[in-house]
Scaffold this active site. Structure first.
Site, short mmCIF file in Angstrom:
data_model
loop_
_atom_site.label_atom_id
_atom_site.label_comp_id
_atom_site.label_asym_id
_atom_site.label_seq_id
_atom_site.Cartn_x
_atom_site.Cartn_y
_atom_site.Cartn_z
N TRP A 24 97.68 69.00 22.85
CA TRP A 24 98.89 68.94 23.67
C TRP A 24 98.60 68.67 25.15
CZ3 TRP A 24 97.61 72.72 20.16
CH2 TRP A 24 96.91 73.83 20.65
N GLU A 37 104.05 74.77 23.17
CA GLU A 37 104.33 76.01 23.91
C GLU A 37 105.02 77.04 23.02
OE1 GLU A 37 103.21 76.96 26.64
OE2 GLU A 37 102.44 75.10 27.49
N GLN A 42 102.35 84.13 20.99
CA GLN A 42 101.83 85.15 20.08
C GLN A 42 100.94 84.59 18.98
OE1 GLN A 42 105.73 85.77 19.97
NE2 GLN A 42 105.84 87.74 20.97
N LEU A 80 103.17 81.05 10.78
CA LEU A 80 103.21 81.27 12.24
C LEU A 80 104.02 82.50 12.60
CD1 LEU A 80 103.64 77.67 13.74
CD2 LEU A 80 101.72 79.23 14.11
N TYR A 82 107.63 84.83 13.31
CA TYR A 82 108.71 84.70 14.28
C TYR A 82 109.54 83.44 14.00
CZ TYR A 82 105.85 88.13 16.76
OH TYR A 82 105.12 89.25 17.09
N TYR A 120 109.56 80.96 31.14
CA TYR A 120 108.18 80.50 30.93
C TYR A 120 108.14 79.10 30.33
CZ TYR A 120 103.84 79.43 28.77
OH TYR A 120 102.72 78.73 28.38
N ASP A 138 103.18 83.64 32.01
CA ASP A 138 103.02 84.33 30.72
C ASP A 138 102.07 85.51 30.91
OD1 ASP A 138 100.51 83.20 30.99
OD2 ASP A 138 100.49 82.26 29.01
N CYS A 192 89.36 85.56 32.65
CA CYS A 192 89.97 86.83 33.04
C CYS A 192 90.59 87.46 31.78
CB CYS A 192 91.02 86.57 34.12
SG CYS A 192 91.45 88.03 35.09
N CYS A 203 84.22 83.17 37.36
CA CYS A 203 85.55 82.99 37.94
C CYS A 203 85.49 82.20 39.25
CB CYS A 203 86.20 84.34 38.19
SG CYS A 203 87.85 84.20 38.91
N CYS A 209 89.52 87.89 44.86
CA CYS A 209 90.04 88.87 43.89
C CYS A 209 89.82 90.30 44.39
CB CYS A 209 89.38 88.68 42.53
SG CYS A 209 89.97 89.84 41.28
#
Length: 349
Positions: A24, A37, A42, A80, A82, A120, A138, A192, A203, A209
């Site tokens: 994508w 997306e 999840q 998948l 949901y 989002y 997110d 992270c 990072c 940070c």
């Protein structure tokens, strides 16, 4: 706030070198970005890849999605979870066909009016496909930003997410704003990390940070404890009659609404009585391995039975062949292991 502006440049440079090559990310097509997306909510990236390819091969355009029949749609989504997500996708596709002439609106406010698209998703599609300078916040982004600023706000509440949307909006670059959104998400997914110790040595923004400076990265983000899941106890039946297997339709509202399922009942109803109510008058009942399935808010504890039916009536159950079931009917993951064990028993008979 002043310090946050310094993370943009090193983060974007890091992203260009270290970003994963994902299907994508090879397109600016808003439809394909949107599909990815929604699927990635999840669900792990590696798990999504084959679903993404199969979905777009079958439904390559918004028009195809809008016109797809429900069984095809649910079968493509099978595994998948949901399922309301893919149903909302179809409703949004119909909106796009009817209200926008089949073209994704290149407007943030209009994206937000599409069914199932929240801040989002609208931010991700808008920034990546249309270069709109809007944030996409997110869980990964919330974790990254909480650590960079050592912000102890509860990320599980909407107010915190909204505040971060506003703060990230202030540092969005004028060119390729989607890259900043993706860079923040990529940093959260690969460096992270959510579980275990973050890879601070890799990072690109650790010098900015605050949690790293304080050696307190594991304290962030702050998230309220989830309520304990409720528990339900079921009897589930894998019923065969000659060469056919019984499936039923779940109610139109509630958990797994409108999906196909293996016949089941509350555990306090004795299996023979439950089967009688389903129209199965005579049959050999053999215990199978019990199963457990965890949903977001509830756990199912299932006692499972293989039922070789010798006499039945025409009730609400649908009797279909194994091949027909596996090719054309989406069965929720909660029933998959029971189905697989039942099929093995059939094959060994």
């Amino acid at each position: 706030m002043e310090e946050l502006k310094y993370i943009t440049e090193p983060l974007l440079k890091w992203f260009q070198i270290n970003k994963r090559d994902l299907p994508w990310r090879r397109t600016k097509d808003p439809y394909r970005i949107w599909v990815s997306e929604i699927m990635l909510q999840q669900t792990r990236v590696e798990a999504v890849k084959p679903y993404y390819a199969r979905f777009l091969e079958t439904l390559p355009t918004v028009k195809d999605l809008a016109e797809a029949d429900e069984e095809t749609l649910l079968k493509l989504w099978e595994g998948l979870g949901y399922y309301s997500r893919v149903r909302n996708m179809q409703k949004a596709a119909i909106q796009i066909m009817e209200e926008h002439g089949g073209e994704f609106p290149a407007d943030h406010a209009k994206l937000l009016k599409l069914k199932g698209i929240g801040p989002y998703t609208a931010g991700a599609v808008g920034s990546i496909a249309f270069d709109l300078p809007v944030p996409a916040v997110d869980g990964n982004v919330l974790r990254v930003m909480s650590r960079i600023t050592a912000d102890a706000s509860d990320i599980s509440i909407q107010k915190t997410k909204k505040e971060w949307e506003n703060r990230i909006y202030e540092i969005m670059p004028a060119e390729n704003p989607g890259d900043l959104n993706q860079a923040l998400m990529e940093l959260g997914a690969t460096v992270c990390l959510p579980n275990g110790i973050p890879k601070c040595e890799s990072c690109p923004v650790r010098k900015y940070c605050e949690a790293y400076r304080r050696n307190s990265t594991m304290l962030y983000p702050v998230k309220a404890e989830k309520k304990a899941r409720s528990q339900e106890f079921l009897n589930v039946f894998f019923c065969i009659y000659e060469n056919q297997i019984a499936i039923g339709k779940r109610p139109s509202k509630g958990l797994l609404s409108g999906l196909w399922e293996l016949p089941n009942c509350n555990r306090d109803i004795a299996p023979p009585a439950a089967l009688q109510e389903m129209g199965i008058l005579q049959g050999e009942i053999e215990p199978m391995k019990g199963q457990k399935h965890i949903f977001t808010h509830v756990e199912w504890h299932m006692d499972c039975y293989f039922v070789k039916v010798s006499e039945k009536t025409e009730a609400e159950l649908l009797w279909i062949t194994k091949e027909d079931a596996e090719q054309n009917y989406a069965l929720p993951t909660a029933f998959k292991k029971i189905w697989q064990e039942g099929v093995k028993k059939i094959d060994s008979m």
